[in-house]
Design an enzyme around this catalytic site. Structure first.
Site, mmCIF file in Angstrom:
data_model
loop_
_atom_site.group_PDB
_atom_site.id
_atom_site.type_symbol
_atom_site.label_atom_id
_atom_site.label_comp_id
_atom_site.label_asym_id
_atom_site.label_seq_id
_atom_site.Cartn_x
_atom_site.Cartn_y
_atom_site.Cartn_z
ATOM 1 N N LYS A 19 0.840 -1.198 0.000
ATOM 2 C CA LYS A 19 0.000 0.000 0.000
ATOM 3 C C LYS A 19 0.881 1.257 0.000
ATOM 4 O O LYS A 19 0.699 2.156 -0.793
ATOM 5 C CB LYS A 19 -0.910 -0.037 1.231
ATOM 6 C CG LYS A 19 -1.872 1.103 1.337
ATOM 7 C CD LYS A 19 -2.832 0.878 2.503
ATOM 8 C CE LYS A 19 -3.633 2.126 2.788
ATOM 9 N NZ LYS A 19 -4.555 1.958 3.915
ATOM 10 N N GLU A 52 10.498 -4.647 4.694
ATOM 11 C CA GLU A 52 10.600 -6.043 4.242
ATOM 12 C C GLU A 52 10.308 -6.154 2.750
ATOM 13 O O GLU A 52 11.043 -6.797 1.990
ATOM 14 C CB GLU A 52 9.596 -6.938 4.997
ATOM 15 C CG GLU A 52 9.884 -7.134 6.467
ATOM 16 C CD GLU A 52 9.232 -6.088 7.359
ATOM 17 O OE1 GLU A 52 8.925 -4.966 6.856
ATOM 18 O OE2 GLU A 52 9.030 -6.374 8.550
ATOM 19 N N GLY A 55 -4.924 -2.281 5.340
ATOM 20 C CA GLY A 55 -4.119 -3.399 4.844
ATOM 21 C C GLY A 55 -4.793 -4.748 5.049
ATOM 22 O O GLY A 55 -4.909 -5.554 4.117
ATOM 23 N N ARG A 56 -5.256 -5.004 6.271
ATOM 24 C CA ARG A 56 -5.825 -6.327 6.554
ATOM 25 C C ARG A 56 -7.231 -6.503 5.986
ATOM 26 O O ARG A 56 -7.843 -7.554 6.158
ATOM 27 C CB ARG A 56 -5.789 -6.619 8.059
ATOM 28 C CG ARG A 56 -6.478 -5.598 8.926
ATOM 29 C CD ARG A 56 -6.104 -5.804 10.395
ATOM 30 N NE ARG A 56 -6.571 -4.740 11.253
ATOM 31 C CZ ARG A 56 -5.936 -3.580 11.454
ATOM 32 N NH1 ARG A 56 -4.814 -3.325 10.813
ATOM 33 N NH2 ARG A 56 -6.432 -2.684 12.280
HETATM 34 C C1 G6Q Z 1 -2.638 -4.120 8.070
HETATM 35 C C2 G6Q Z 1 -1.414 -3.430 8.400
HETATM 36 C C3 G6Q Z 1 -0.154 -4.087 7.913
HETATM 37 C C4 G6Q Z 1 0.222 -3.772 6.471
HETATM 38 C C5 G6Q Z 1 1.669 -4.184 6.244
HETATM 39 C C6 G6Q Z 1 2.123 -3.958 4.837
HETATM 40 O O1 G6Q Z 1 -3.748 -3.747 8.351
HETATM 41 O O2 G6Q Z 1 -1.535 -2.115 8.019
HETATM 42 O O3 G6Q Z 1 -0.155 -5.481 8.081
HETATM 43 O O4 G6Q Z 1 -0.633 -4.415 5.590
HETATM 44 O O5 G6Q Z 1 2.495 -3.503 7.141
HETATM 45 O O6 G6Q Z 1 2.037 -2.603 4.501
HETATM 46 P P1 G6Q Z 1 2.218 -2.135 3.032
HETATM 47 O O7 G6Q Z 1 1.126 -2.735 2.202
HETATM 48 O O8 G6Q Z 1 2.144 -0.637 3.059
HETATM 49 O O9 G6Q Z 1 3.565 -2.629 2.564
#
Ligand code: G6Q
Length: 542
Positions: free
Chosen positions: A207, A213, A268-269
């Protein structure tokens, strides 16, 4: 709304009701009320929920529904579906429901209808998926793409992995899908060791497009591709991005024409049915992906419109509140009796625990009641030969969700009847147990009787559907998403932020140069962290 949750009349009634119910055994509740097995059920979007094996009566349900009403759950649901900025700590709307809204429906964010944008992206994803699946999209050397590697973490990984595994039956078996999430180089190395770069497409799913990572793995993937294809121009044929951050995507060297967007109102989730699901769509095809969205939408509509006493996500969420806050249960076991759902518990762990693992209410006050329980689980029947012992005879109360399907996607002899007999048997054994008298009557030696007695009275839901189709998967995920929202609303926390993941990230950034520097760094941590860093530096091989 009254000042605290504990002040609500329904909460007070539930407290005194709990003192009456807690001593009742499910054996008695069923004996007194033989109709409860038929009555305490609800059905929607192809999912059937039997919640009769709960330490709850009709009165309990009535009071829980009252609690939902006094907590303005209805108003909060409407606010979410309307696009109000209910993620107050991040000033955002929360509109994963818009991701599965059919064409023609309108949902507004800041005066703009977002549904046409959703469908524009879905259509672009479908066009791209078709080109990959048909072999029309070629890699740099002219070979068709055979391998798809999704690089992402957290919400940009767990949903796609889970959905790919869940829908593998519907996937194109000519394609190999891999998922790289961990910054541990082993993840990338093992995922790519047998792949030909000329036939491999990386989907960089992030996102923000700044996650350590994912960016580290994406750079490694770039180097891996270039080591073999030896031309920067190859990147455009072997990398696409899913992101909200076009600037960072083009800085990475990915043509924004090959970027699939989404929006800050998708957490994200909650993003596996946005473009983050591109790998899922490539695997199962656009039609199956759209069927999955239709399943989500059917459950959304049910949640939005059904009265709480017939509303599956509301019932599931309210019963979780019942055990968490009144019985002191600390965990929920999710036990899918379907091998394809093997990653479902892992997916749910993020959905539930990142959402409701909070100890401060939306208005910043410390809660004085337990919130988000620990979700965990494994597919049945495997778990039965491992941790079920503790659920049956341990000292803890662990409400269980059994999930099963009436038809197998792989009918083989009597496997499916054997599998499903275990769903029904486990729920029955947990609820009713086996008394010392029954054990004695079987001729068991007196000294062994306590060991072979099952006290029972251990609650469970049984969730049944016909088949694990894309529609059913969508409905099942939406069921849990909205159960989480129900719980969060009662607890007055914000299920849509995740500030608790920040501190560790910041500290790691500070530690990285301390591990990498050639000169001995001056360490200013506590004595434990300092000593661990020194030990690591001494022993690491550069
Ligand atoms: C989910 C969180 C988290 C996120 C990751 C990846 O609700 O926000 O798990 O999805 O940290 O983030 P990016 O998609 O920005 O790489």
């Amino acid at each position: 709304m009254s000042t605290t949750l504990r002040d609500l009349p329904a909460w007070t009634s539930l407290e005194s009701h709990h003192s009456e119910v807690k001593g009742r055994h499910l054996r008695e509740l069923f004996a007194e009320d033989p109709g409860r097995g038929e009555r305490m059920t609800a059905e929607a979007a192809g999912l059937f929920l039997d919640y009769s094996k709960h330490r709850a009566t009709d009165e309990t349900l009535k009071l829980l529904v009252k609690l939902a009403e006094e907590s303005d759950l209805r108003g909060q649901i409407d606010a979410m579906f309307r696009g109000d900025p209910i993620n107050a700590t991040e000033h955002r709307s929360v509109l994963h429901v818009a991701l599965r809204a059919p064409k023609g429906q309108s949902i507004f964010v800041d005066g703009k209808d977002v549904v046409p944008d959703v469908h524009e992206v879905l259509d672009k994803m479908a066009g791209f998926s078709d080109r990959i699946r048909s072999g029309e999209w070629r890699g740099y050397t002219g070979k068709p793409i055979r391998n798809i590697v999704n690089i992402g973490i957290g919400g940009s990984d767990l949903g796609p992995v889970m959905a790919y595994e869940a829908l593998r039956h519907f996937s194109d078996r000519g394609l190999t899908l891999r998922f790289v999430s961990n910054v541990d180089g082993t993840d990338f190395a093992e995922a790519t060791r047998d792949l030909d770069p000329a036939e491999t497409l990386f989907i960089v799913s992030s996102k923000t497009f700044t996650t350590l990572e994912t960016m580290t793995n994406a750079q490694t993937a770039r180097a891996w591709t270039l080591a073999s294809l030896k031309d920067d121009k190859a990147i455009a044929r072997h990398f696409v991005a899913v992101s909200t951050n076009a600037d960072e995507v083009s800085k990475f060297g990915i043509d924004t024409a090959n970027m699939f967007g989404f929006w800050d109102w998708v957490g994200g989730r909650y993003s596996m049915d946005a473009a983050i699901g591109l790998s899922t769509m490539i695997a199962v095809g656009p039609e199956n992906f759209r069927a999955m969205l239709a399943g989500f939408h059917a459950m959304d509509e049910h949640y939005r419109t059904a009265p709480f006493e017939k509303n599956l996500p509301a019932i599931l969420g309210l019963l979780t509140v019942w055990y968490t806050d009144f019985f002191g249960a600390e965990t929920v076991a999710v036990l899918p009796y379907d091998q394809y759902l093997k990653r479902f518990p892992a997916y749910l762990q993020q959905l539930t625990m990142e959402s409701n693992g909070k100890s401060v209410t939306l208005d910043g006050k410390r809660v004085d009641y337990p919130t988000g329980p620990i979700y965990w689980g494994e597919p049945g029947t495997n778990g039965q030969h491992s941790f079920y012992q503790l659920i049956h005879q341990g000292t803890r109360l662990i409400p269980c969700d059994f999930i099963g399907f009436c038809q197998s996607l792989n009918p083989l002899g009597d496997h499916h009847d054997l599998l499903m007999s275990n769903v029904f048997a486990q729920a029955e054994a947990l609820a009713f147990g086996k008394t010392a008298e029954q054990v004695k009557a079987e001729g068991t030696a007196d000294w062994l009787v306590p060991h072979r007695t099952f006290e029972g009275n251990r609650p469970s839901n049984v969730i049944l559907a016909d088949r694990l189709t894309p529609e059913m998967l969508g409905a099942l995920i939406a069921l849990y998403e909205h159960s989480v929202f129900t719980q969060g609303t009662i607890w007055r926390v914000n299920p849509f932020d995740q500030w608790g993941v920040e501190l560790g990230k910041v500290l790691a950034k500070r530690i990285i140069p301390e591990l990498e520097s050639k000169d001995e760094p001056k360490l200013n941590h506590d004595s434990s962290t300092n000593a661990l860093i020194r030990r690591y530096r001494r022993l690491k091989r550069t």
